[in-house]
Scaffold this motif. Sequence first.
Motif, PDB file in Angstrom:
ATOM      1  N   UNK A  17       0.839  -1.212   0.146  1.00  0.00           N
ATOM      2  CA  UNK A  17      -0.020   0.151  -0.039  1.00  0.00           C
ATOM      3  C   UNK A  17       0.799   1.340  -0.061  1.00  0.00           C
ATOM      4  N   UNK A  18       1.931   1.219   0.687  1.00  0.00           N
ATOM      5  CA  UNK A  18       2.601   2.471   0.586  1.00  0.00           C
ATOM      6  C   UNK A  18       3.268   2.739  -0.482  1.00  0.00           C
ATOM      7  N   UNK A  19       3.681   1.773  -1.350  1.00  0.00           N
ATOM      8  CA  UNK A  19       4.299   1.852  -2.475  1.00  0.00           C
ATOM      9  C   UNK A  19       3.336   2.403  -3.579  1.00  0.00           C
ATOM     10  N   UNK A  20       1.960   1.838  -3.550  1.00  0.00           N
ATOM     11  CA  UNK A  20       0.872   2.421  -4.321  1.00  0.00           C
ATOM     12  C   UNK A  20       0.795   3.980  -3.998  1.00  0.00           C
ATOM     13  N   UNK A  21       0.756   4.373  -2.677  1.00  0.00           N
ATOM     14  CA  UNK A  21       0.457   5.683  -2.385  1.00  0.00           C
ATOM     15  C   UNK A  21       1.568   6.564  -2.857  1.00  0.00           C
ATOM     16  N   UNK A  22       2.832   6.012  -2.638  1.00  0.00           N
ATOM     17  CA  UNK A  22       3.880   6.839  -2.912  1.00  0.00           C
ATOM     18  C   UNK A  22       4.000   7.006  -4.586  1.00  0.00           C
ATOM     19  N   UNK A  23       3.714   6.114  -5.546  1.00  0.00           N
ATOM     20  CA  UNK A  23       3.543   6.100  -6.954  1.00  0.00           C
ATOM     21  C   UNK A  23       2.583   7.102  -7.345  1.00  0.00           C
ATOM     22  N   UNK A  24       1.259   7.086  -6.520  1.00  0.00           N
ATOM     23  CA  UNK A  24       0.223   8.015  -6.909  1.00  0.00           C
ATOM     24  C   UNK A  24       0.447   9.548  -6.383  1.00  0.00           C
ATOM     25  N   UNK A  25       1.804   9.471  -5.552  1.00  0.00           N
ATOM     26  CA  UNK A  25       1.804  11.137  -4.977  1.00  0.00           C
ATOM     27  C   UNK A  25       0.866  11.236  -3.973  1.00  0.00           C
ATOM     28  N   UNK A  26       0.488  10.425  -3.109  1.00  0.00           N
ATOM     29  CA  UNK A  26      -0.421  10.748  -2.039  1.00  0.00           C
ATOM     30  C   UNK A  26       0.152  10.799  -0.993  1.00  0.00           C
ATOM     31  N   UNK A  27       1.107  11.750  -0.453  1.00  0.00           N
ATOM     32  CA  UNK A  27       2.039  11.886   0.366  1.00  0.00           C
ATOM     33  C   UNK A  27       1.471  11.808   1.806  1.00  0.00           C
ATOM     34  N   UNK A  32       0.090   9.279   6.954  1.00  0.00           N
ATOM     35  CA  UNK A  32      -1.204   8.736   7.676  1.00  0.00           C
ATOM     36  C   UNK A  32      -1.239   7.269   7.790  1.00  0.00           C
ATOM     37  N   UNK A  33      -0.599   6.492   6.713  1.00  0.00           N
ATOM     38  CA  UNK A  33      -0.440   5.053   6.762  1.00  0.00           C
ATOM     39  C   UNK A  33       0.591   4.659   7.884  1.00  0.00           C
ATOM     40  N   UNK A  34       1.586   5.378   7.752  1.00  0.00           N
ATOM     41  CA  UNK A  34       2.677   5.235   8.828  1.00  0.00           C
ATOM     42  C   UNK A  34       2.333   5.414  10.052  1.00  0.00           C
ATOM     43  N   UNK A  35       1.716   6.746  10.229  1.00  0.00           N
ATOM     44  CA  UNK A  35       1.146   7.073  11.753  1.00  0.00           C
ATOM     45  C   UNK A  35       0.249   5.889  12.471  1.00  0.00           C
ATOM     46  N   UNK A  36      -0.735   5.396  11.390  1.00  0.00           N
ATOM     47  CA  UNK A  36      -1.516   4.346  11.985  1.00  0.00           C
ATOM     48  C   UNK A  36      -0.745   3.168  12.449  1.00  0.00           C
ATOM     49  N   UNK A  37       0.258   2.919  11.802  1.00  0.00           N
ATOM     50  CA  UNK A  37       0.897   1.645  11.964  1.00  0.00           C
ATOM     51  C   UNK A  37       2.175   1.611  12.980  1.00  0.00           C
ATOM     52  N   UNK A  38       2.517   2.892  13.395  1.00  0.00           N
ATOM     53  CA  UNK A  38       3.539   3.169  14.297  1.00  0.00           C
ATOM     54  C   UNK A  38       4.943   3.227  13.656  1.00  0.00           C
ATOM     55  N   UNK A  42       9.958   6.318  10.029  1.00  0.00           N
ATOM     56  CA  UNK A  42      10.653   5.848   9.118  1.00  0.00           C
ATOM     57  C   UNK A  42      10.009   6.428   7.633  1.00  0.00           C
ATOM     58  N   UNK A  43       8.974   6.980   7.580  1.00  0.00           N
ATOM     59  CA  UNK A  43       8.135   7.593   6.434  1.00  0.00           C
ATOM     60  C   UNK A  43       8.907   8.647   5.695  1.00  0.00           C
ATOM     61  N   UNK A  44       9.533   9.510   6.411  1.00  0.00           N
ATOM     62  CA  UNK A  44      10.442  10.535   5.656  1.00  0.00           C
ATOM     63  C   UNK A  44      11.331   9.784   4.770  1.00  0.00           C
ATOM     64  N   UNK A  45      12.181   8.840   5.568  1.00  0.00           N
ATOM     65  CA  UNK A  45      13.225   8.212   4.685  1.00  0.00           C
ATOM     66  C   UNK A  45      12.666   7.780   3.631  1.00  0.00           C
ATOM     67  N   UNK A  46      11.502   6.570   3.482  1.00  0.00           N
ATOM     68  CA  UNK A  46      10.975   6.114   2.590  1.00  0.00           C
ATOM     69  C   UNK A  46      10.562   7.156   1.609  1.00  0.00           C
ATOM     70  N   UNK A  47       9.928   8.325   1.995  1.00  0.00           N
ATOM     71  CA  UNK A  47       9.442   9.186   0.740  1.00  0.00           C
ATOM     72  C   UNK A  47      10.798   9.884   0.241  1.00  0.00           C
ATOM     73  N   UNK A  48      11.828   9.910   0.655  1.00  0.00           N
ATOM     74  CA  UNK A  48      13.026  10.476   0.170  1.00  0.00           C
ATOM     75  C   UNK A  48      13.804   9.519  -0.456  1.00  0.00           C
ATOM     76  N   UNK A  49      13.307   8.324  -0.350  1.00  0.00           N
ATOM     77  CA  UNK A  49      13.998   7.089  -1.190  1.00  0.00           C
ATOM     78  C   UNK A  49      15.306   6.950  -0.583  1.00  0.00           C
ATOM     79  N   UNK A  50      15.394   7.232   0.656  1.00  0.00           N
ATOM     80  CA  UNK A  50      16.792   6.630   1.300  1.00  0.00           C
ATOM     81  C   UNK A  50      16.462   5.015   1.830  1.00  0.00           C
TER      82      UNK A  50
END
Length: 153
Positions: A17-27, A32-38, A42-50
Amino acid sequence: MFDTFGEFDCYSEINMLAESLKEEGDIDSLRLLAEENGLQDYVEDYICERCDELCDPVTAAIGKMEVEYGQATSYKELAKDVKDYLESNCDDLDFAMEIRKRGKKMEGCAIEILKKMRQSARYVSVGNISCHYCGPTQMYQIIREYYGIGVRK
């Protein structure tokens, strides 16, 4: 808890789901997905492709426990004992994957411990305080059984 996206059964479902949201640009939804799952750490590193994925089995399990513990309303102290035990064993990937399973909740585990303590544990009185008691080994076994850890399927 898990109000927007629901409860996931494993880390790979979160990552898909994270990959789909990222591909759609729904940051915003990704955050919110990251927050709901604790997984907000890690989400900023994922968004910035680290990193390639939002989570792995261990971070998904620990994230779930953090969310559950933060929202626990009853048996908070016992839930903390459950959380501490589970976290200390998450270096075992199979163990971590069982914790993430849908339907398994820290408070549910605490209730199961109390139920089994009342059935089989000793009743102890010290001064004016009386309670049911089970030792750590028995409690850890109850936790493992509740989460299906080490149980043959």
